[in-house]
Design an enzyme around this catalytic site. Structure first.
Site, PDB file in Angstrom:
ATOM      1  N   GLU A  69       1.487   3.484   2.197  1.00 54.07           N
ATOM      2  CA  GLU A  69       2.336   3.714   3.355  1.00 54.07           C
ATOM      3  C   GLU A  69       3.717   3.071   3.181  1.00 54.07           C
ATOM      4  O   GLU A  69       4.729   3.616   3.621  1.00 54.07           O
ATOM      5  CB  GLU A  69       1.666   3.147   4.612  1.00 54.07           C
ATOM      6  CG  GLU A  69       0.316   3.783   4.946  1.00 54.07           C
ATOM      7  CD  GLU A  69      -0.857   3.040   4.348  1.00 54.07           C
ATOM      8  OE1 GLU A  69      -1.887   2.915   5.012  1.00 54.07           O
ATOM      9  OE2 GLU A  69      -0.742   2.588   3.189  1.00 54.07           O
TER      10      GLU A  69
ATOM     11  N   CYS B  20      -0.368  -2.447   7.318  1.00 53.39           N
ATOM     12  CA  CYS B  20       0.359  -1.180   7.376  1.00 53.39           C
ATOM     13  C   CYS B  20       0.399  -0.605   8.789  1.00 53.39           C
ATOM     14  O   CYS B  20       1.385   0.038   9.179  1.00 53.39           O
ATOM     15  CB  CYS B  20      -0.267  -0.171   6.428  1.00 53.39           C
ATOM     16  SG  CYS B  20      -0.174  -0.647   4.684  1.00 53.39           S
TER      17      CYS B  20
ATOM     18  N   CYS C 113      -4.416  -0.293   7.040  1.00 57.84           N
ATOM     19  CA  CYS C 113      -5.045  -1.599   7.228  1.00 57.84           C
ATOM     20  C   CYS C 113      -4.444  -2.318   8.436  1.00 57.84           C
ATOM     21  O   CYS C 113      -3.334  -2.016   8.878  1.00 57.84           O
ATOM     22  CB  CYS C 113      -4.874  -2.458   5.976  1.00 57.84           C
ATOM     23  SG  CYS C 113      -3.146  -2.830   5.590  1.00 57.84           S
TER      24      CYS C 113
ATOM     25  N   HIS D   9       0.817  -1.202   0.000  1.00 58.78           N
ATOM     26  CA  HIS D   9       0.000   0.000   0.000  1.00 58.78           C
ATOM     27  C   HIS D   9       0.860   1.265   0.000  1.00 58.78           C
ATOM     28  O   HIS D   9       2.092   1.205   0.064  1.00 58.78           O
ATOM     29  CB  HIS D   9      -0.941  -0.025   1.205  1.00 58.78           C
ATOM     30  CG  HIS D   9      -1.918  -1.158   1.166  1.00 58.78           C
ATOM     31  ND1 HIS D   9      -2.732  -1.500   2.214  1.00 58.78           N
ATOM     32  CD2 HIS D   9      -2.205  -2.046   0.163  1.00 58.78           C
ATOM     33  CE1 HIS D   9      -3.480  -2.541   1.887  1.00 58.78           C
ATOM     34  NE2 HIS D   9      -3.178  -2.892   0.648  1.00 58.78           N
TER      35      HIS D   9
END
Length: 474
Positions: free
Chosen positions: A171, A261, A251, A169
């Protein structure tokens, strides 16, 4: 006859009364204005001392404490532009003997913090938009990591966006830059996207970056990979604060290809996380915020009424519908509302015909290059030997619709409910069109119903969530 002197006194009294009656409205207006001015000054004085996270006040005459922490699932705080972390905030009255300058600085610091958060969340949104259309069925997300100190001010350590489904993701790409593993998190995320041009034209630097990023991502998905890459990279002294601005809640679930994350932020010793929008995914739904807060990370969630928060929610509005709509989750059968029988299909066909005549029906063509091998199926089809399910499966496998195309179809289904797909560019035989349409519905456009197949076109219907627009006649 009345005494002249007494008569003169009565006239004087009457005259004075008239003067008082004339002056009374003026006195009344002056009193009201003075009261309103006093209330404004009091309001300005009180609001100036609301702190973000409980900064200690200096010699106040009195003070009271109030909690601004709000349950993330009940995002309904109207007290401030942001939902403050679940810590105690101090609201102080002005001191009796001076100290105004210190309190003004405190208020200025708070307003500067809000402006700073808005500034960097806007940058995170710009990052997220770089991946919009390529992430289906995932949402587009952006992240910016900023380190702040009194000596150096704000320094952007990393930026990233979610490039496509199955990849880490936003991040993580921002963390890769912040940790020094890559020079630019945006370029690193872009390197994993499918190239539309000939890869032979890529320069050596792009090839090396792509190779390096894939190696780092392979490390990241290993059991100890996140710890190896990001352990304590933000563990600083008390003079520095590292904040991650993320457009969607990090998440926390593990039933996917990459580590959560929220846990990775904890490994990196992040100080603070500002979230643009709570993730509606039932696997998250506030869980990421809870995980970080329970591990002493300050988490601020934008108030849903703030414009920048509305931009964050608007960016993932179709994802939110897909992840929460009963018609999608239950495969198109929620309380009988989405059970499209023959009579309803006839109504929808008639409606689509009228919409097509007046030019309001949305028509989308599959712009893929087509399967060149399908021409060899003509003779077999005439003999009745074609397995169209196998053929369409091969189409989806070899030349799948682009995430951008699926995103476009999905958005129009949510907005207009009826969409006509033109599939002539991808399959030449009419018998295969229906099977291909069913494959698209079951694989990409869940919750949709095939209303009609005519020639190389497939008419799809999916009710808008939460309230359908098309109402069926009795």
């Amino acid at each position: 006859m009345q005494n002249p002197q007494k008569q003169k006194q009565q006239q004087h009294i009457k005259k004075r009364g008239n003067v008082h009656n004339q002056m009374l409205p003026q006195y009344k207006n002056i009193l009201i204005s003075s009261f309103l001015l006093w209330m404004c000054l009091l309001q300005k004085q009180s609001s100036a001392f609301v702190t973000y996270s409980g900064r200690k006040s200096i010699s106040p005459s009195f003070r009271f404490r109030t909690s601004y922490g709000t349950d993330i699932k009940n995002n309904n705080s109207n007290n401030a532009p942001f939902l403050l972390p679940t810590k105690t905030a101090v609201v102080s009255a002005a001191p009796d003997n001076g100290g105004d300058e210190e309190y003004d600085n405190e208020a200025t610091t708070t307003m500067t913090k809000i402006a700073r958060d808005t500034k960097y969340m806007k940058q995170a949104l710009d990052c997220a938009k770089l991946g919009y259309g390529s992430t289906y069925p995932n949402p587009a997300v952006g992240c910016v990591i900023v380190q702040s100190s009194e000596e150096e001010g704000d320094v952007i350590l990393g930026r990233g966006f979610h490039p496509k489904s199955g990849m880490p993701h936003a991040e993580i790409f921002a963390l890769l830059e912040a940790a020094g593993h890559v020079e630019d998190g945006i370029q690193a995320a872009s390197s994993v996207l499918v190239k539309t041009t000939n890869q032979d034209d890529d320069d050596e630097a792009e090839k090396e970056l792509s190779k390096k990023v894939h190696s780092l991502l392979q490390t990241y998905i290993q059991p100890e990979g996140a710890k190896q890459l990001f352990s304590d990279i933000f563990k600083n002294d008390d003079t520095k604060t590292t904040t991650a601005y993320v457009t969607l809640e990090p998440c926390c679930h593990t039933n996917k290809q990459t580590p959560p994350c929220a846990s990775t932020f904890l490994l990196a010793s992040i100080d603070r996380v500002v979230v643009g929008y709570r993730d509606p995914n039932p696997y998250v739904d506030g869980g990421g915020v809870s995980v970080m807060r329970s591990n002493d990370v300050t988490v601020d969630v934008l108030n849903a009424n703030v414009p920048i928060a509305q931009e964050c929610s608007n960016l993932v509005r179709y994802f939110a519908k897909r992840i929460t709509s009963p018609v999608v989750l239950n495969g198109g059968s929620s309380d009988g509302v989405e059970n499209i029988n023959g009579k309803k299909k006839r109504f929808l066909r008639s409606l689509a015909g009228r919409m097509k005549r007046d030019g309001s029906l949305v028509e989308i063509e599959w712009t893929g290059s087509g399967n060149n091998n399908l021409s060899s199926t003509t003779d077999a089809d005439e003999a009745g030997d074609i397995d169209w399910e196998k053929v369409t499966s091969e189409i989806i496998l070899n030349i799948p619709p682009s995430p951008q195309w699926v995103t476009h179809v999905d958005a129009n289904l949510w907005d207009h409910e009826l969409v006509l797909l033109r599939l002539g560019n991808i399959i030449s035989k009419k018998k295969g069109v229906k099977v291909l349409g069913e494959t698209l519905v079951n694989t990409y456009l869940k919750g949709s119903t095939i209303v009609q197949v005519v020639g190389h076109t497939v008419l799809l219907y999916r009710p808008k969530f939460p309230k359908p627009v098309i109402t069926f006649e009795e």
